[in-house]
Design a protein around this motif. Structure first.
Motif, PDB file in Angstrom:
ATOM      1  N   UNK A   1       0.709  -1.511  -0.269  1.00  0.00           N
ATOM      2  CA  UNK A   1      -0.265  -0.189   0.670  1.00  0.00           C
ATOM      3  C   UNK A   1       0.732   0.731  -0.428  1.00  0.00           C
ATOM      4  N   UNK A   2       2.086   1.418   1.101  1.00  0.00           N
ATOM      5  CA  UNK A   2       2.925   2.202   1.302  1.00  0.00           C
ATOM      6  C   UNK A   2       2.948   2.486  -0.370  1.00  0.00           C
ATOM      7  N   UNK A   3       4.092   2.034  -1.204  1.00  0.00           N
ATOM      8  CA  UNK A   3       4.591   1.882  -2.238  1.00  0.00           C
ATOM      9  C   UNK A   3       3.805   2.110  -3.274  1.00  0.00           C
ATOM     10  N   UNK A   4       2.197   1.899  -3.396  1.00  0.00           N
ATOM     11  CA  UNK A   4       1.829   1.977  -4.606  1.00  0.00           C
ATOM     12  C   UNK A   4       1.448   4.082  -4.168  1.00  0.00           C
ATOM     13  N   UNK A   5       1.286   4.035  -2.996  1.00  0.00           N
ATOM     14  CA  UNK A   5       1.040   5.396  -2.795  1.00  0.00           C
ATOM     15  C   UNK A   5       2.074   6.620  -3.104  1.00  0.00           C
ATOM     16  N   UNK A   6       3.271   5.772  -2.540  1.00  0.00           N
ATOM     17  CA  UNK A   6       4.869   7.296  -2.928  1.00  0.00           C
ATOM     18  C   UNK A   6       4.605   6.834  -4.786  1.00  0.00           C
ATOM     19  N   UNK A   7       4.290   5.933  -5.248  1.00  0.00           N
ATOM     20  CA  UNK A   7       4.130   5.779  -6.966  1.00  0.00           C
ATOM     21  C   UNK A   7       2.981   6.870  -7.437  1.00  0.00           C
ATOM     22  N   UNK A   8       1.823   6.290  -7.274  1.00  0.00           N
ATOM     23  CA  UNK A   8       0.833   7.194  -7.608  1.00  0.00           C
ATOM     24  C   UNK A   8       0.730   9.417  -7.240  1.00  0.00           C
ATOM     25  N   UNK A   9       1.120   9.371  -5.656  1.00  0.00           N
ATOM     26  CA  UNK A   9       1.942  10.601  -5.379  1.00  0.00           C
ATOM     27  C   UNK A   9       2.831  11.735  -6.009  1.00  0.00           C
ATOM     28  N   UNK A  10       3.832  10.233  -6.782  1.00  0.00           N
ATOM     29  CA  UNK A  10       4.941  10.958  -7.999  1.00  0.00           C
ATOM     30  C   UNK A  10       4.481  11.127  -8.873  1.00  0.00           C
ATOM     31  N   UNK A  11       3.648  10.297  -9.239  1.00  0.00           N
ATOM     32  CA  UNK A  11       1.996  10.997 -10.438  1.00  0.00           C
ATOM     33  C   UNK A  11       1.712  12.239 -10.543  1.00  0.00           C
ATOM     34  N   UNK A  12       1.071  12.071  -9.836  1.00  0.00           N
ATOM     35  CA  UNK A  12       0.253  13.060  -9.037  1.00  0.00           C
ATOM     36  C   UNK A  12       1.120  14.498  -9.599  1.00  0.00           C
ATOM     37  N   UNK A  13       2.358  14.269  -8.847  1.00  0.00           N
ATOM     38  CA  UNK A  13       2.874  15.641  -9.176  1.00  0.00           C
ATOM     39  C   UNK A  13       3.460  15.583 -10.315  1.00  0.00           C
TER      40      UNK A  13
ATOM     41  N   UNK B   1      -7.693   9.545   0.567  1.00  0.00           N
ATOM     42  CA  UNK B   1      -8.991   9.670  -0.469  1.00  0.00           C
ATOM     43  C   UNK B   1      -8.447  10.419  -2.180  1.00  0.00           C
ATOM     44  N   UNK B   2      -7.897  11.581  -1.997  1.00  0.00           N
ATOM     45  CA  UNK B   2      -8.028  11.809  -3.206  1.00  0.00           C
ATOM     46  C   UNK B   2      -7.085  11.699  -3.989  1.00  0.00           C
ATOM     47  N   UNK B   3      -5.278  10.431  -3.494  1.00  0.00           N
ATOM     48  CA  UNK B   3      -4.990  10.199  -3.938  1.00  0.00           C
ATOM     49  C   UNK B   3      -5.880   8.720  -5.022  1.00  0.00           C
ATOM     50  N   UNK B   4      -6.467   7.724  -3.231  1.00  0.00           N
ATOM     51  CA  UNK B   4      -7.139   6.899  -4.846  1.00  0.00           C
ATOM     52  C   UNK B   4      -8.569   7.360  -5.986  1.00  0.00           C
ATOM     53  N   UNK B   5      -8.201   8.689  -5.782  1.00  0.00           N
ATOM     54  CA  UNK B   5      -9.113   8.987  -6.921  1.00  0.00           C
ATOM     55  C   UNK B   5      -8.503   9.268  -7.576  1.00  0.00           C
ATOM     56  N   UNK B   6      -7.290   9.476  -7.627  1.00  0.00           N
ATOM     57  CA  UNK B   6      -6.304   9.886  -8.817  1.00  0.00           C
ATOM     58  C   UNK B   6      -5.868   8.403  -9.448  1.00  0.00           C
ATOM     59  N   UNK B   7      -5.659   7.759  -7.907  1.00  0.00           N
ATOM     60  CA  UNK B   7      -5.541   6.211  -8.606  1.00  0.00           C
ATOM     61  C   UNK B   7      -6.465   5.933  -9.456  1.00  0.00           C
ATOM     62  N   UNK B   8      -7.624   5.677  -9.276  1.00  0.00           N
ATOM     63  CA  UNK B   8      -8.748   5.373 -10.945  1.00  0.00           C
ATOM     64  C   UNK B   8      -8.267   5.800 -12.031  1.00  0.00           C
ATOM     65  N   UNK B   9      -8.500   7.702 -11.517  1.00  0.00           N
ATOM     66  CA  UNK B   9      -8.753   7.971 -12.698  1.00  0.00           C
ATOM     67  C   UNK B   9      -7.311   8.218 -14.062  1.00  0.00           C
ATOM     68  N   UNK B  10      -6.489   7.416 -13.290  1.00  0.00           N
ATOM     69  CA  UNK B  10      -5.022   7.045 -13.713  1.00  0.00           C
ATOM     70  C   UNK B  10      -5.541   6.057 -15.102  1.00  0.00           C
ATOM     71  N   UNK B  11      -5.972   5.026 -14.414  1.00  0.00           N
ATOM     72  CA  UNK B  11      -6.397   3.588 -15.255  1.00  0.00           C
ATOM     73  C   UNK B  11      -7.207   4.298 -16.529  1.00  0.00           C
ATOM     74  N   UNK B  12      -8.117   5.117 -16.341  1.00  0.00           N
ATOM     75  CA  UNK B  12      -8.958   5.963 -18.047  1.00  0.00           C
ATOM     76  C   UNK B  12      -7.574   6.561 -18.357  1.00  0.00           C
ATOM     77  N   UNK B  13      -6.800   7.276 -18.084  1.00  0.00           N
ATOM     78  CA  UNK B  13      -5.960   8.197 -18.387  1.00  0.00           C
ATOM     79  C   UNK B  13      -5.058   7.378 -19.251  1.00  0.00           C
ATOM     80  N   UNK B  14      -4.287   6.236 -18.601  1.00  0.00           N
ATOM     81  CA  UNK B  14      -3.591   5.330 -18.909  1.00  0.00           C
ATOM     82  C   UNK B  14      -3.902   4.609 -20.122  1.00  0.00           C
TER      83      UNK B  14
END
Length: 353
Positions: A13-25, A75-88
């Motif tokens: 979970x922490x690894x995915x959080x780090x990846x998603x937060x870096x991606x969000x930046x 919660x925002x990162x979780x939403x971004x992770x879902x949004x990233x599926x469609x962006x990818x």
């Protein structure tokens, strides 16, 4: 705020959080520039210099956005992770469109030479690509259909890939279709490759995955996989942005008789003429940054296993979500290519080239 340490989460979970937060930046950085660059049409626009310069300021802004992303609520990162599926998925679609454009341009460039040696080259390359596609598909049967195992799904994927190769050739060579064997063969190789990447992403330990059965991914394999992923993402993003031109060069002014001017008037008119004849930008800056934003989402999905934590944290791009994304990408590629061939027949009143 940010990554919560008060709750108990698994390591993945922490690894995915780090990846998603870096991606969000990264996504915010390129998204902001995509918005800023809307409407830039020529190089006289002040924003043109922002696009090509100001690298120190850009690096500072990027760093601030990345750091800020680590303080955003979960919660925002979780939403971004879902949004990233469609962006990818959108980025994969862009890759497919780039490939289709490349194959058609390649074929047209050789045909326009109108020399026998180039026609022979077309035939040789096309035959080579088809041989490679079907030979590789045969190898996939060995790798992903081990003896003694019921691997019906894998067999379906591989057989469908081979059938698509035949369909491409039949449609492309039909007299009513303005097609060629070269694009058909290249798309066939690409579909075989995508099929392979999909099957190789099946979970480790899965009986029908003959490549990765009971194998651990080494550090060198991970580094090579990440490097390959980053390079392919950057190449696709750069090519997508630079090959998309929405503006045509200005037409040359018609020659005519010049009226006599005083020296001051002549200088003033020269300045105005220079401003009016500013060169248009060679590609859409907004589209360029948008592709990088989508590429950031795509990279995050690869590194996080499409936000799937069921697999080991040491594995990249592994899991059934990845398998189906890859296979669906192959089928979308096939559909778009077939559509590019039959669309002029179905919609003769529209211009497709």
């Amino acid at each position: 705020m940010g990554i919560s340490h008060s709750e108990t989460h698994p390591k993945e979970w922490y690894q995915i959080q780090a990846v998603l937060r870096l991606s969000l930046g990264n996504f915010l950085f390129f998204g902001i520039f995509a918005l800023i660059m809307i409407g830039v049409k020529d190089q006289n626009d002040r924003r043109d210099s922002w696009h090509h310069g100001g690298w120190i300021a850009k690096m500072v802004l990027w760093l601030l956005l990345v750091v800020l992303a680590f303080f955003i609520p979960n919660a925002v990162i979780s939403f971004y992770g879902t949004l990233s599926i469609f962006g990818a998925g959108a980025f994969l679609l862009v890759q497919v469109l780039i490939l289709l454009d490349f194959t058609h341009s390649w074929n047209d460039a050789w045909v326009e030479k109108d020399e026998q040696k180039w026609y022979v080259a077309l035939l040789v390359v096309s035959a080579g690509c088809y041989i490679a596609a079907f030979a590789f598909s045969g190898i996939l049967f060995i790798w992903f259909n081990p003896s003694g195992q019921d691997c019906g799904l894998n067999i379906f994927f591989i057989v469908m890939t081979m059938i698509l190769g035949f369909v491409f050739a039949i449609i492309a060579l039909h007299p009513a279709v303005s097609g060629s064997l070269l694009p058909a063969s290249v798309i066939s190789v690409y579909c075989a490759y995508v099929c392979y990447t999909g099957l190789s992403s099946e979970p480790h330990g899965y009986a029908c995955n003959g490549l990765n059965k009971s194998k651990a991914v080494t550090a060198s394999t991970l580094i090579l996989g990440m490097l390959t992923t980053v390079l392919s993402v950057l190449y696709s993003a750069v090519r997508a942005g630079s090959s998309t031109t929405f503006l045509s060069p200005p037409s040359s002014p018609k020659s005519g008789a010049k009226k006599p001017f005083l020296e001051g008037e002549d200088v003033e008119e020269g300045k105005e003429k220079k401003e009016k004849e500013a060169r248009p930008v060679s590609y859409s800056y907004t589209f360029f940054h948008l592709i990088f934003a989508l590429a950031s989402m795509y990279a995050a999905m690869l590194l996080s296993g499409w936000t799937n934590t069921s697999e080991s944290s040491d594995l990249i791009d592994v899991g059934w979500t990845t398998v189906w994304v890859r296979i669906c990408t192959e089928w979308v590629t096939a559909g778009l290519y077939v559509w590019s061939l039959i669309a002029p027949l179905l919609l003769p009143d529209r211009e497709f080239y």
